[in-house]
Design a protein around this motif. Structure first.
Motif, PDB file in Angstrom:
ATOM      1  N   MET A  73     -16.971 -39.958 -51.210  1.00 14.76           N
ATOM      2  CA  MET A  73     -18.160 -39.784 -52.038  1.00 14.76           C
ATOM      3  C   MET A  73     -19.340 -40.434 -51.340  1.00 14.76           C
ATOM      4  N   LEU A  74     -20.530 -39.992 -51.720  1.00 15.87           N
ATOM      5  CA  LEU A  74     -21.771 -40.502 -51.137  1.00 15.87           C
ATOM      6  C   LEU A  74     -22.576 -41.183 -52.231  1.00 15.87           C
ATOM      7  N   CYS A  75     -22.900 -42.459 -52.014  1.00 19.04           N
ATOM      8  CA  CYS A  75     -23.691 -43.227 -52.974  1.00 19.04           C
ATOM      9  C   CYS A  75     -25.136 -43.285 -52.495  1.00 19.04           C
ATOM     10  N   LEU A  76     -26.052 -42.799 -53.314  1.00 18.57           N
ATOM     11  CA  LEU A  76     -27.469 -42.772 -52.987  1.00 18.57           C
ATOM     12  C   LEU A  76     -28.242 -43.686 -53.920  1.00 18.57           C
ATOM     13  N   GLY A  77     -29.263 -44.321 -53.391  1.00 17.40           N
ATOM     14  CA  GLY A  77     -30.145 -45.129 -54.213  1.00 17.40           C
ATOM     15  C   GLY A  77     -31.329 -44.317 -54.689  1.00 17.40           C
ATOM     16  N   PRO A  78     -32.102 -44.856 -55.623  1.00 19.08           N
ATOM     17  CA  PRO A  78     -33.352 -44.195 -56.002  1.00 19.08           C
ATOM     18  C   PRO A  78     -34.358 -44.329 -54.864  1.00 19.08           C
ATOM     19  N   ASP A 113     -28.255 -44.916 -57.568  1.00 21.54           N
ATOM     20  CA  ASP A 113     -28.799 -43.995 -58.569  1.00 21.54           C
ATOM     21  C   ASP A 113     -27.855 -42.828 -58.819  1.00 21.54           C
ATOM     22  N   GLU A 114     -27.312 -42.257 -57.728  1.00 22.19           N
ATOM     23  CA  GLU A 114     -26.459 -41.079 -57.838  1.00 22.19           C
ATOM     24  C   GLU A 114     -25.212 -41.236 -56.987  1.00 22.19           C
ATOM     25  N   VAL A 115     -24.156 -40.550 -57.399  1.00 20.13           N
ATOM     26  CA  VAL A 115     -22.928 -40.471 -56.616  1.00 20.13           C
ATOM     27  C   VAL A 115     -22.557 -39.001 -56.469  1.00 20.13           C
ATOM     28  N   TRP A 116     -22.432 -38.549 -55.230  1.00 22.17           N
ATOM     29  CA  TRP A 116     -22.019 -37.180 -54.953  1.00 22.17           C
ATOM     30  C   TRP A 116     -20.538 -37.191 -54.590  1.00 22.17           C
ATOM     31  N   LEU A 117     -19.759 -36.350 -55.248  1.00 19.79           N
ATOM     32  CA  LEU A 117     -18.321 -36.267 -54.996  1.00 19.79           C
ATOM     33  C   LEU A 117     -18.019 -35.081 -54.085  1.00 19.79           C
ATOM     34  N   PHE A 118     -17.168 -35.303 -53.102  1.00 15.49           N
ATOM     35  CA  PHE A 118     -16.709 -34.237 -52.219  1.00 15.49           C
ATOM     36  C   PHE A 118     -15.235 -33.989 -52.520  1.00 15.49           C
ATOM     37  N   GLY A 119     -14.981 -33.126 -53.498  1.00 11.31           N
ATOM     38  CA  GLY A 119     -13.614 -32.923 -53.944  1.00 11.31           C
ATOM     39  C   GLY A 119     -13.137 -34.112 -54.772  1.00 11.31           C
ATOM     40  N   MET A 120     -11.834 -34.144 -55.026  1.00  9.86           N
ATOM     41  CA  MET A 120     -11.249 -35.221 -55.813  1.00  9.86           C
ATOM     42  C   MET A 120     -11.375 -36.546 -55.057  1.00  9.86           C
ATOM     43  N   PRO A 121     -12.015 -37.573 -55.629  1.00  3.28           N
ATOM     44  CA  PRO A 121     -12.179 -38.848 -54.917  1.00  3.28           C
ATOM     45  C   PRO A 121     -10.837 -39.524 -54.637  1.00  3.28           C
ATOM     46  N   GLU A 122     -10.671 -39.957 -53.395  1.00  6.65           N
ATOM     47  CA  GLU A 122      -9.466 -40.678 -52.990  1.00  6.65           C
ATOM     48  C   GLU A 122      -9.783 -42.042 -52.398  1.00  6.65           C
ATOM     49  N   HIS A 123     -11.019 -42.229 -51.906  1.00  5.07           N
ATOM     50  CA  HIS A 123     -11.386 -43.446 -51.191  1.00  5.07           C
ATOM     51  C   HIS A 123     -12.545 -44.142 -51.894  1.00  5.07           C
ATOM     52  N   GLY A 147     -17.060 -48.924 -61.815  1.00  2.00           N
ATOM     53  CA  GLY A 147     -18.274 -49.354 -61.136  1.00  2.00           C
ATOM     54  C   GLY A 147     -19.370 -48.315 -61.120  1.00  2.00           C
ATOM     55  N   LEU A 148     -19.229 -47.242 -61.883  1.00  2.00           N
ATOM     56  CA  LEU A 148     -20.225 -46.172 -61.902  1.00  2.00           C
ATOM     57  C   LEU A 148     -21.113 -46.211 -63.140  1.00  2.00           C
ATOM     58  N   GLU A 149     -21.142 -47.338 -63.825  1.00  2.00           N
ATOM     59  CA  GLU A 149     -21.943 -47.427 -65.040  1.00  2.00           C
ATOM     60  C   GLU A 149     -23.412 -47.113 -64.758  1.00  2.00           C
ATOM     61  N   GLY A 150     -23.960 -46.202 -65.559  1.00  2.00           N
ATOM     62  CA  GLY A 150     -25.379 -45.879 -65.464  1.00  2.00           C
ATOM     63  C   GLY A 150     -25.751 -44.964 -64.320  1.00  2.00           C
ATOM     64  N   LEU A 151     -24.791 -44.513 -63.503  1.00  4.71           N
ATOM     65  CA  LEU A 151     -25.105 -43.666 -62.357  1.00  4.71           C
ATOM     66  C   LEU A 151     -24.901 -42.191 -62.691  1.00  4.71           C
ATOM     67  N   LYS A 152     -25.756 -41.340 -62.123  1.00  3.86           N
ATOM     68  CA  LYS A 152     -25.542 -39.901 -62.214  1.00  3.86           C
ATOM     69  C   LYS A 152     -24.389 -39.527 -61.293  1.00  3.86           C
ATOM     70  N   ILE A 153     -23.517 -38.678 -61.752  1.00  2.55           N
ATOM     71  CA  ILE A 153     -22.365 -38.248 -60.955  1.00  2.55           C
ATOM     72  C   ILE A 153     -22.469 -36.746 -60.744  1.00  2.55           C
ATOM     73  N   LEU A 154     -22.509 -36.342 -59.478  1.00  3.01           N
ATOM     74  CA  LEU A 154     -22.588 -34.925 -59.146  1.00  3.01           C
ATOM     75  C   LEU A 154     -21.228 -34.497 -58.608  1.00  3.01           C
ATOM     76  N   PRO A 155     -20.394 -33.896 -59.441  1.00  4.61           N
ATOM     77  CA  PRO A 155     -19.048 -33.522 -58.988  1.00  4.61           C
ATOM     78  C   PRO A 155     -19.069 -32.239 -58.179  1.00  4.61           C
ATOM     79  N   SER A 156     -18.028 -32.063 -57.361  1.00  2.00           N
ATOM     80  CA  SER A 156     -17.845 -30.798 -56.656  1.00  2.00           C
ATOM     81  C   SER A 156     -17.436 -29.727 -57.649  1.00  2.00           C
ATOM     82  N   GLU A 157     -17.577 -28.482 -57.210  1.00  9.26           N
ATOM     83  CA  GLU A 157     -17.175 -27.357 -58.056  1.00  9.26           C
ATOM     84  C   GLU A 157     -15.687 -27.460 -58.390  1.00  9.26           C
ATOM     85  N   GLY A 158     -15.359 -27.210 -59.639  1.00  6.30           N
ATOM     86  CA  GLY A 158     -13.970 -27.235 -60.074  1.00  6.30           C
ATOM     87  C   GLY A 158     -13.516 -28.571 -60.611  1.00  6.30           C
ATOM     88  N   LEU A 159     -14.400 -29.571 -60.653  1.00  4.44           N
ATOM     89  CA  LEU A 159     -14.053 -30.886 -61.186  1.00  4.44           C
ATOM     90  C   LEU A 159     -14.853 -31.161 -62.452  1.00  4.44           C
TER      91      LEU A 159
END
Length: 727
Positions: A648-653, A668-678, A700-712
């Motif tokens: 996953m990729l963690c981005l700040g504002p 600010d945001e977390v982008w998921l690349f498929g099912m998170p494993e790491h 640890g994702l409280e208050g963060l936007k989560i952008l999941p991959s397609e199918g999740l």
């Protein structure tokens, strides 16, 4: 050379007697996956019997002196040869008696060994000994590491001499097939990497003893063990992660300040101003106190206050010398505080250069603890007066025939001197903090350089080859465990006629996905030199850069623990995928992102997605299977970047400068690349991933936007987030 007999064995070491000498040949289980082989007088093997100077030299090279592994030793069966088998876990080292040679195995698989007829040899080199170890190479063996290179990351066929400054050498050699070699010496090392005999790697070492480490594992494991052994970088802090602005040659402080103001008023993000050229401060003529170059400012405080109006940190050049023709030069020459010519007994005079402003000078003898302490303490005063970090290139071409107070001379002195200079500056600007947070900017390369996170990149041209040069150098240094190379966007000292808007934006987009970079403070190389459309693209990429800072600093924090660099070549990141190895200008930016920069004009580029993972296009959200070659086309507002599945990729504002980062909300945001494993790389990371019954649970994702991959789908349960597949 041959071994005469077995002497003794302990849980971590085994000793043999070298025939017709008083030398001992010792093998240590230095750590899991690491053997150390040494040869020399018995007294040199024991740390408690070393002289204080020898102990200091040992500490310059190794942070872990004592072995921590365990071994067992047995005689080889008659059909296997005349020698001994030393085992450490699944790592096996066979030592042959005559000629003295070895073979290294992982389980039953052969990894590395000496050539049949060569092994280890020793010669009288006139002023000392020369040890030759001849390693046998497979036909297609790729050789990586050993410092900077302008060509292929595969060093096969080259000849490299360690103390030749122009060759930019570092001491770690490894192969993607699963082995690494580190020669532990301050003496000269010559690597003949198959240039003379195609299937032989000849390593020649000029030193009183032979000391070499053998690593087994994939490249990431080798860099981990190597840096655990020789030292890892400290934290750089937050402010160096912002974009820098470099003073141009001959540029006045007033002009630099004016350009900084124009950048700030134009809304272009940057955090640091770096002074270049002549040392900003040097010792006064008659007393050991620094005074500032009057062309720049009266003192550090007044200069810092000038740049406070644009809210930037200040980096200034310095050098460890004292000018000739001064009272201080004569006084310190009499004290023996300067490097001395053996023949005359007088201080050696170095000709004027850029840092000295053309004035000749003597170099401080930093091997003298009183001189070292004085210089470091004076540098600490510069920190107290507002200089955020120093810049110092101290890899001088010190001639033979000059001896330091500690007895160092020749190749040893050429290696030791930049080590001492960098360490003294680190002590002054970072060592007094807990944790030791800070940077020292330099282009010097020497053993254990990876202990200092920030490395200056090369001088490049303002063309497409300049972009490629900077990128290749970063990947080569990363292969030698240097965590961060500081890139420059162009070069103020070179003609700028080839710097088109397309090249400028493509270069900028590549550097956004790096440890960090600097603008050049000449009008033709600043964003304001281009049209409004290009300036808008610069703003777009700078926003990306600042949003990526939590991820980038998280990668550097990982480097402190693992030794892995920020920018990782395909050879380093995917050793088991031979198809990836030829793609030598694309790279992994940390563990999660694969970057394929544009290195020539046009909007199309080919990308290879390595086997073993799925890959998610950050621009489209589409998923691709590994082992795929794509030809993609992007405008100047996009770059081929792919997220590795399971990460996953963690981005700040976005913040216009690092001083406006909210320490309570770095992400600010977390982008998921498929099912998170790491668990992700992120600054001060407190995000943890656990998998259970086909789903991932993340804390640890409280208050963060989560952008999941397609199918999740994402479900929040208090402080925990559950990621599962859509039904």
């Amino acid at each position: 050379m041959m071994l005469s007999r077995f002497l003794n064995a302990k849980s971590t070491t085994v000793d043999f007697e070298l025939e017709n000498t008083e030398h001992v040949f010792r093998v240590e289980a230095h750590a899991p996956g690491v053997f150390r082989m040494r040869c020399g007088p018995a007294a040199s093997m024991n740390a408690d019997k070393l002289t204080s100077r020898a102990r200091q030299h040992a500490e310059m090279l190794l942070v872990r002196q004592e072995p921590v592994g365990e071994l067992s030793v047995s005689s080889l069966m008659p059909e296997e040869g005349d020698g001994w088998r030393i085992e450490q876990g699944d790592m096996v080292l066979d030592i042959m008696r005559s000629p003295l040679s070895w073979s290294l195995y992982k389980g039953d698989d052969y990894v590395l060994g000496t050539a049949d007829d060569a092994g280890l040899r020793v010669h009288d080199a006139g002023q000392g000994l020369r040890w030759d170890a001849c390693l046998e190479l497979a036909d297609e063996e790729v050789l990586c590491g050993l410092g900077e290179t302008l060509g292929s990351l595969d060093r096969r066929g080259e000849r490299i001499t360690s103390d030749h400054a122009a060759e930019r050498a570092l001491p770690l050699l490894w192969s993607p097939t699963g082995w690494g070699v580190y020669v532990n010496t301050l003496g000269r090392i010559v690597y003949d990497l198959g240039g003379t005999t195609p299937n032989h790697c000849q390593v020649s070492i000029e030193d009183r003893g032979f000391d070499i480490f053998l690593f087994v594992g994939d490249p990431a494991e080798i860099l981990n063990q190597y840096t655990a052994l020789t030292g890892r970088a400290g934290q750089p802090g937050l402010w160096p992660m912002g974009v820098w602005l470099d003073q141009a040659p001959g540029q006045s402080t007033e002009s630099l300040h004016s350009l900084a103001q124009s950048l700030r008023s134009g809304g272009f993000s940057f955090d640091v101003v770096r002074l270049t050229g002549t040392a900003a401060y040097a010792f006064q003529d008659d007393k050991p106190a620094f005074e500032w170059d009057p062309q720049r400012a009266a003192d550090a405080r007044s200069l810092s206050s000038v740049f406070e109006s644009v809210n930037v940190q200040l980096v200034a050049p310095t050098f460890p010398g004292v000018f000739t023709g001064t009272v201080l030069f004569e006084e310190w020459e009499d004290r023996g505080w300067l490097l001395i010519n053996d023949d005359s007994g007088e201080a050696h005079v170095f000709p004027g250069d850029e840092l000295s402003g053309g004035r000749s000078y003597g170099l401080l003898d930093l091997t003298n603890k009183d001189v070292y302490k004085l210089w470091s303490e004076r540098q600490r005063q510069m920190f107290d007066e507002g200089i955020a970090a120093p810049m110092c290139n101290a890899q001088y071409d010190i001639p033979d025939g000059i001896t330091a107070r500690g007895g160092e001379c020749g190749s040893v002195l050429r290696v030791v001197y930049p080590m001492l200079a960098r360490n003294a500056l680190f002590d002054a600007f970072a060592g007094h903090k807990t944790p030791q947070e800070g940077i020292v900017l330099s282009s010097d390369l020497f053993p254990a350089v990876q202990r200092y996170a920030w490395q200056m990149g090369p001088d490049v041209g303002n063309d497409w080859s300049g972009l490629t040069h900077s990128l290749r150098t970063a990947l080569a240094l990363g292969a030698s465990a240097v965590p961060v190379q500081m890139h420059t966007l162009g070069n103020a000292a070179q003609p700028v006629r080839e710097m088109t808007p397309e090249l400028y934006i493509r270069w900028l987009s590549c550097l956004v996905f790096s440890g960090n970079f600097s603008f050049q403070a000449v009008p033709a190389l600043l964003p304001t030199a281009f049209d409004q459309k290009t300036q808008a693209l610069v703003q777009h990429w700078l926003q990306w850069r600042y949003r990526l800072i939590p991820y980038t600093l998280g990668i550097i924090e990982d480097a402190v623990r693992t030794g892995l660099p920020v920018q990782r070549s395909m050879l380093l990141a995917f050793p088991d995928d031979p198809a990836a190895h030829g793609w030598d200008t694309q790279y992994m930016f940390g563990p999660a992102l694969l970057v394929a920069p544009f290195t020539q004009p046009g909007g199309k580029v080919k990308v290879y997605l390595p086997e073993g993972s799925g890959w998610w296009d950050l621009n489209t959200g589409w998923r691709y299977e590994g082992g795929t070659v794509l030809e993609v086309e992007f405008g100047l507002d996009a770059l081929p970047v792919f997220g590795r599945e399971g990460h996953m990729l963690c981005l700040g504002p976005y913040a216009p400068r690092t001083s406006e980062f909210n320490s309570a909300r770095l992400l600010d945001e977390v982008w998921l690349f498929g099912m998170p494993e790491h668990s992700p790389a992120a600054m001060r990371n407190k995000i943890r991933v656990m998998q259970m019954q086909g789903s991932s649970y993340i804390k640890g994702l409280e208050g963060l936007k989560i952008l999941p991959s397609e199918g999740l789908e994402v479900k929040r349960r208090g402080a925990e987030v559950r990621i599962s597949r859509m039904r």
